[in-house]
Design a protein around this motif. Structure first.
Motif, PDB file in Angstrom:
ATOM      1  N   ARG A   1       8.232  14.276  45.386  1.00  0.00           N
ATOM      2  CA  ARG A   1       9.080  13.867  44.269  1.00  0.00           C
ATOM      3  C   ARG A   1       9.587  12.440  44.443  1.00  0.00           C
ATOM      4  O   ARG A   1      10.539  12.025  43.779  1.00  0.00           O
ATOM      5  CB  ARG A   1      10.270  14.822  44.146  1.00  0.00           C
ATOM      6  N   SER A   2       8.932  11.684  45.327  1.00  0.00           N
ATOM      7  CA  SER A   2       9.375  10.311  45.560  1.00  0.00           C
ATOM      8  C   SER A   2       9.237   9.443  44.312  1.00  0.00           C
ATOM      9  O   SER A   2       9.974   8.473  44.134  1.00  0.00           O
ATOM     10  CB  SER A   2       8.589   9.688  46.721  1.00  0.00           C
ATOM     11  N   GLN A   3       8.260   9.796  43.436  1.00  0.00           N
ATOM     12  CA  GLN A   3       8.084   9.009  42.207  1.00  0.00           C
ATOM     13  C   GLN A   3       9.251   9.214  41.241  1.00  0.00           C
ATOM     14  O   GLN A   3       9.394   8.481  40.259  1.00  0.00           O
ATOM     15  CB  GLN A   3       6.763   9.376  41.515  1.00  0.00           C
ATOM     16  N   LEU A   4      10.087  10.221  41.511  1.00  0.00           N
ATOM     17  CA  LEU A   4      11.250  10.484  40.667  1.00  0.00           C
ATOM     18  C   LEU A   4      12.503   9.774  41.174  1.00  0.00           C
ATOM     19  O   LEU A   4      13.568   9.887  40.564  1.00  0.00           O
ATOM     20  CB  LEU A   4      11.520  11.993  40.598  1.00  0.00           C
ATOM     21  N   SER A   5      12.369   9.065  42.291  1.00  0.00           N
ATOM     22  CA  SER A   5      13.556   8.440  42.883  1.00  0.00           C
ATOM     23  C   SER A   5      14.084   7.311  42.005  1.00  0.00           C
ATOM     24  O   SER A   5      13.348   6.665  41.247  1.00  0.00           O
ATOM     25  CB  SER A   5      13.213   7.893  44.274  1.00  0.00           C
ATOM     26  N   ARG A   6      15.386   7.101  42.128  1.00  0.00           N
ATOM     27  CA  ARG A   6      16.049   6.048  41.369  1.00  0.00           C
ATOM     28  C   ARG A   6      16.692   5.063  42.337  1.00  0.00           C
ATOM     29  O   ARG A   6      16.670   5.264  43.545  1.00  0.00           O
ATOM     30  CB  ARG A   6      17.098   6.666  40.443  1.00  0.00           C
ATOM     31  N   ALA A   7      17.273   4.024  41.815  1.00  0.00           N
ATOM     32  CA  ALA A   7      17.904   3.010  42.650  1.00  0.00           C
ATOM     33  C   ALA A   7      19.107   3.591  43.377  1.00  0.00           C
ATOM     34  O   ALA A   7      19.782   4.506  42.881  1.00  0.00           O
ATOM     35  CB  ALA A   7      18.337   1.823  41.797  1.00  0.00           C
ATOM     36  N   CYS A   8      19.361   3.056  44.546  1.00  0.00           N
ATOM     37  CA  CYS A   8      20.518   3.492  45.341  1.00  0.00           C
ATOM     38  C   CYS A   8      21.808   3.170  44.598  1.00  0.00           C
ATOM     39  O   CYS A   8      21.990   2.056  44.081  1.00  0.00           O
ATOM     40  CB  CYS A   8      20.503   2.786  46.696  1.00  0.00           C
ATOM     41  N   ILE A   9      22.707   4.135  44.520  1.00  0.00           N
ATOM     42  CA  ILE A   9      23.993   3.940  43.830  1.00  0.00           C
ATOM     43  C   ILE A   9      25.116   3.667  44.826  1.00  0.00           C
ATOM     44  O   ILE A   9      26.290   3.629  44.449  1.00  0.00           O
ATOM     45  CB  ILE A   9      24.341   5.154  42.953  1.00  0.00           C
ATOM     46  N   HIS A  10      24.746   3.519  46.103  1.00  0.00           N
ATOM     47  CA  HIS A  10      25.714   3.157  47.145  1.00  0.00           C
ATOM     48  C   HIS A  10      26.874   4.144  47.246  1.00  0.00           C
ATOM     49  O   HIS A  10      28.042   3.766  47.396  1.00  0.00           O
ATOM     50  CB  HIS A  10      26.248   1.736  46.918  1.00  0.00           C
ATOM     51  N   CYS A  11      26.540   5.428  47.152  1.00  0.00           N
ATOM     52  CA  CYS A  11      27.580   6.462  47.244  1.00  0.00           C
ATOM     53  C   CYS A  11      27.998   6.735  48.683  1.00  0.00           C
ATOM     54  O   CYS A  11      29.080   7.252  48.932  1.00  0.00           O
ATOM     55  CB  CYS A  11      27.082   7.752  46.587  1.00  0.00           C
ATOM     56  N   GLY A  12      27.111   6.402  49.625  1.00  0.00           N
ATOM     57  CA  GLY A  12      27.446   6.603  51.032  1.00  0.00           C
ATOM     58  C   GLY A  12      27.277   8.022  51.534  1.00  0.00           C
ATOM     59  O   GLY A  12      27.625   8.326  52.680  1.00  0.00           O
ATOM     60  N   TRP A  13      26.729   8.904  50.714  1.00  0.00           N
ATOM     61  CA  TRP A  13      26.570  10.297  51.151  1.00  0.00           C
ATOM     62  C   TRP A  13      25.600  10.399  52.327  1.00  0.00           C
ATOM     63  O   TRP A  13      25.778  11.258  53.188  1.00  0.00           O
ATOM     64  CB  TRP A  13      26.080  11.156  49.977  1.00  0.00           C
TER      65      TRP A  13
ATOM     66  N   GLU B   1      15.077  12.264  62.494  1.00  0.00           N
ATOM     67  CA  GLU B   1      14.376  12.703  61.282  1.00  0.00           C
ATOM     68  C   GLU B   1      14.707  14.140  60.894  1.00  0.00           C
ATOM     69  O   GLU B   1      13.815  14.930  60.587  1.00  0.00           O
ATOM     70  CB  GLU B   1      12.864  12.509  61.449  1.00  0.00           C
ATOM     71  N   CYS B   2      15.993  14.452  60.860  1.00  0.00           N
ATOM     72  CA  CYS B   2      16.404  15.798  60.462  1.00  0.00           C
ATOM     73  C   CYS B   2      16.324  15.996  58.954  1.00  0.00           C
ATOM     74  O   CYS B   2      16.248  17.130  58.469  1.00  0.00           O
ATOM     75  CB  CYS B   2      17.815  16.090  60.954  1.00  0.00           C
ATOM     76  N   GLY B   3      16.363  14.890  58.194  1.00  0.00           N
ATOM     77  CA  GLY B   3      16.251  14.986  56.743  1.00  0.00           C
ATOM     78  C   GLY B   3      17.555  15.213  56.015  1.00  0.00           C
ATOM     79  O   GLY B   3      17.552  15.375  54.792  1.00  0.00           O
ATOM     80  N   ALA B   4      18.675  15.237  56.726  1.00  0.00           N
ATOM     81  CA  ALA B   4      19.961  15.480  56.070  1.00  0.00           C
ATOM     82  C   ALA B   4      20.254  14.429  55.007  1.00  0.00           C
ATOM     83  O   ALA B   4      20.789  14.729  53.936  1.00  0.00           O
ATOM     84  CB  ALA B   4      21.079  15.505  57.108  1.00  0.00           C
ATOM     85  N   CYS B   5      19.891  13.179  55.284  1.00  0.00           N
ATOM     86  CA  CYS B   5      20.159  12.101  54.333  1.00  0.00           C
ATOM     87  C   CYS B   5      19.337  12.273  53.060  1.00  0.00           C
ATOM     88  O   CYS B   5      19.820  11.991  51.952  1.00  0.00           O
ATOM     89  CB  CYS B   5      19.874  10.748  54.979  1.00  0.00           C
ATOM     90  N   VAL B   6      18.103  12.737  53.195  1.00  0.00           N
ATOM     91  CA  VAL B   6      17.238  12.936  52.029  1.00  0.00           C
ATOM     92  C   VAL B   6      17.800  14.039  51.147  1.00  0.00           C
ATOM     93  O   VAL B   6      17.818  13.929  49.913  1.00  0.00           O
ATOM     94  CB  VAL B   6      15.799  13.281  52.473  1.00  0.00           C
ATOM     95  N   VAL B   7      18.261  15.121  51.768  1.00  0.00           N
ATOM     96  CA  VAL B   7      18.836  16.234  51.016  1.00  0.00           C
ATOM     97  C   VAL B   7      20.091  15.791  50.268  1.00  0.00           C
ATOM     98  O   VAL B   7      20.332  16.194  49.119  1.00  0.00           O
ATOM     99  CB  VAL B   7      19.162  17.413  51.953  1.00  0.00           C
ATOM    100  N   ALA B   8      20.886  14.943  50.887  1.00  0.00           N
ATOM    101  CA  ALA B   8      22.161  14.540  50.296  1.00  0.00           C
ATOM    102  C   ALA B   8      22.013  13.476  49.221  1.00  0.00           C
ATOM    103  O   ALA B   8      22.907  13.339  48.373  1.00  0.00           O
ATOM    104  CB  ALA B   8      23.101  14.029  51.386  1.00  0.00           C
ATOM    105  N   CYS B   9      20.933  12.727  49.222  1.00  0.00           N
ATOM    106  CA  CYS B   9      20.796  11.573  48.325  1.00  0.00           C
ATOM    107  C   CYS B   9      20.691  12.011  46.863  1.00  0.00           C
ATOM    108  O   CYS B   9      19.736  12.691  46.473  1.00  0.00           O
ATOM    109  CB  CYS B   9      19.565  10.756  48.697  1.00  0.00           C
ATOM    110  N   PRO B  10      21.645  11.621  45.997  1.00  0.00           N
ATOM    111  CA  PRO B  10      21.586  12.005  44.583  1.00  0.00           C
ATOM    112  C   PRO B  10      20.512  11.247  43.811  1.00  0.00           C
ATOM    113  O   PRO B  10      20.106  11.675  42.725  1.00  0.00           O
ATOM    114  CB  PRO B  10      22.986  11.656  44.070  1.00  0.00           C
ATOM    115  N   SER B  11      20.030  10.143  44.386  1.00  0.00           N
ATOM    116  CA  SER B  11      18.977   9.366  43.730  1.00  0.00           C
ATOM    117  C   SER B  11      17.576   9.789  44.158  1.00  0.00           C
ATOM    118  O   SER B  11      16.596   9.184  43.728  1.00  0.00           O
ATOM    119  CB  SER B  11      19.176   7.874  44.026  1.00  0.00           C
ATOM    120  N   GLN B  12      17.495  10.801  45.002  1.00  0.00           N
ATOM    121  CA  GLN B  12      16.225  11.344  45.485  1.00  0.00           C
ATOM    122  C   GLN B  12      15.343  10.265  46.139  1.00  0.00           C
ATOM    123  O   GLN B  12      14.122  10.277  46.003  1.00  0.00           O
ATOM    124  CB  GLN B  12      15.450  12.021  44.352  1.00  0.00           C
ATOM    125  N   ILE B  13      15.968   9.361  46.856  1.00  0.00           N
ATOM    126  CA  ILE B  13      15.222   8.311  47.552  1.00  0.00           C
ATOM    127  C   ILE B  13      14.591   8.916  48.809  1.00  0.00           C
ATOM    128  O   ILE B  13      15.273   9.592  49.586  1.00  0.00           O
ATOM    129  CB  ILE B  13      16.157   7.149  47.946  1.00  0.00           C
TER     130      ILE B  13
END
Length: 351
Positions: free
Chosen positions: A237-249, A285-297
């Protein structure tokens, strides 16, 4: 019961592991080609040999599953818990260790374990957190023991094995089978899949697939196949990613407290890796950041690319240092030969 395809006759003779010597059990595990099926792919026989060398105080069956839409280990334990426990006991016999722990994040599995009244094995529930799947973090969570990043748990008395690895050990030792298939979460459906099956054949949709979960998997190439370390196949789903909104999650959920957002900006802007080199290497590489990212980066894709570039930079630096040292040695050799030649010219003839 998960449906499993018909298997070929066993390759080895079954062993009575209670009577077998630890060295013979280790030899069987090595002969069967069993590797860490939780993702690392490290030869299991080598890990057990390290445990025997340093002395093992605790053997841990890692059944913690906390990646999105991945239930392969959970399904394996729900249908084959007795074989997993048998594999854990076999490893305990191999390492001469009677402290055996099954760590799970699934409460149903925990209840089934308790109702089975299994002796000699302890079952512990840990939080459904992406970091807890990593063996160093799991040891810290269960026993409060910090394993330095430059060492392995086996060097400190802890041997951690994925439950799929333990199932494979049980089949190799008790039934004589080499691991030729494994349970995989294929687009949210858990099933037995034969090793070397083309990944693209597992989904009728023509979309891009990831070998692994959405969070930690890598984009599968056209010729990619299922391996012993493949626990999931997911749609990319990387093609669905959006720009970083700098939420810090991503920073908030990182178990290593790494500046993920800052790392992403540096990697995307192609800045020098000098400032983030250590941070990139510290990521497990636990992936926690990917799961948390609202922009699906696909943050791990960027971090892995950063690791690759940092490694290439280090290799270039080492090569440059070796080249400069070689030139210095060559220059010194030429100078010494020239000095010796001048001394021979200036010295009076012996005759």
């Amino acid at each position: 019961m998960l449906e499993r395809s018909v298997r070929l006759p066993p390759e080895f003779e079954s062993m009575n592991w209670q009577q077998a010597t630890p060295s013979s059990i280790l030899a069987r595990i090595k002969e069967a080609g069993i590797v860490g099926m939780g993702g690392a792919g490290y030869p299991t026989a080598a890990k057990l040999a390290s445990g025997r060398h340093y002395g093992t105080q605790q053997v841990i069956a890692n059944g913690v599953e906390c990646e999105p839409n991945v239930n392969a280990d959970r399904s394996l334990m729900r249908h084959y818990l007795s074989q997993v426990i048998e594999g854990l006991r076999i490893v305990g016999r191999c390492l001469d260790c009677d402290q055996l722990t099954l760590a799970v994040s699934d409460r149903q599995t925990h209840r089934e374990f308790q109702s089975a009244a299994i002796d000699g094995v302890t079952c512990e529930i840990v939080d459904d957190d992406p970091a807890n799947g990593e063996e160093r973090v799991l040891v810290q969570t269960l026993f409060g023991k910090t394993i330095p990043a430059a060492t392995y748990p086996s060097q400190h008395g802890f041997v951690v094995l994925n439950v799929a690895t333990l199932f494979a050990i049980c089949e190799a030792v008790c039934d004589g089978y080499r691991p030729t298939d494994r349970v995989i979460s294929v687009i949210d459906d858990d099933r037995w899949v034969t090793i070397n099956t083309p990944i693209q054949s597992l989904d009728a949709d023509s979309s891009t697939l990831r070998q692994g979960s959405v969070a930690t998997g890598v984009v599968a190439t056209d010729d990619a196949t299922v391996t012993l370390t493949t626990n999931a196949i997911a749609r990319d789903r990387s093609q669905l990613s959006r720009a970083c909104i700098h939420c810090g999650w991503c920073d908030d959920v990182c178990p290593r407290s790494l500046p993920v957002e800052s790392m992403l900006r540096s990697l995307q802007s192609c800045e020098t890796l000098a400032s983030i080199d250590a941070h990139v290497d510290a990521c497990f590489e636990c992936g926690a950041c990917v799961v948390a990212c609202p922009s699906q980066i696909p943050l791990l894709d960027w971090i892995r690319q950063g690791k690759f570039e940092a490694n290439v930079t280090r290799l270039k630096q080492r090569a440059r240092v070796r080249f400069e040292r070689r030139n210095k040695r060559e220059s010194q050799r030429v100078s010494e030969e020239e000095t010796a030649r001048e001394a021979r010219i200036q010295s009076p003839p012996k005759w």
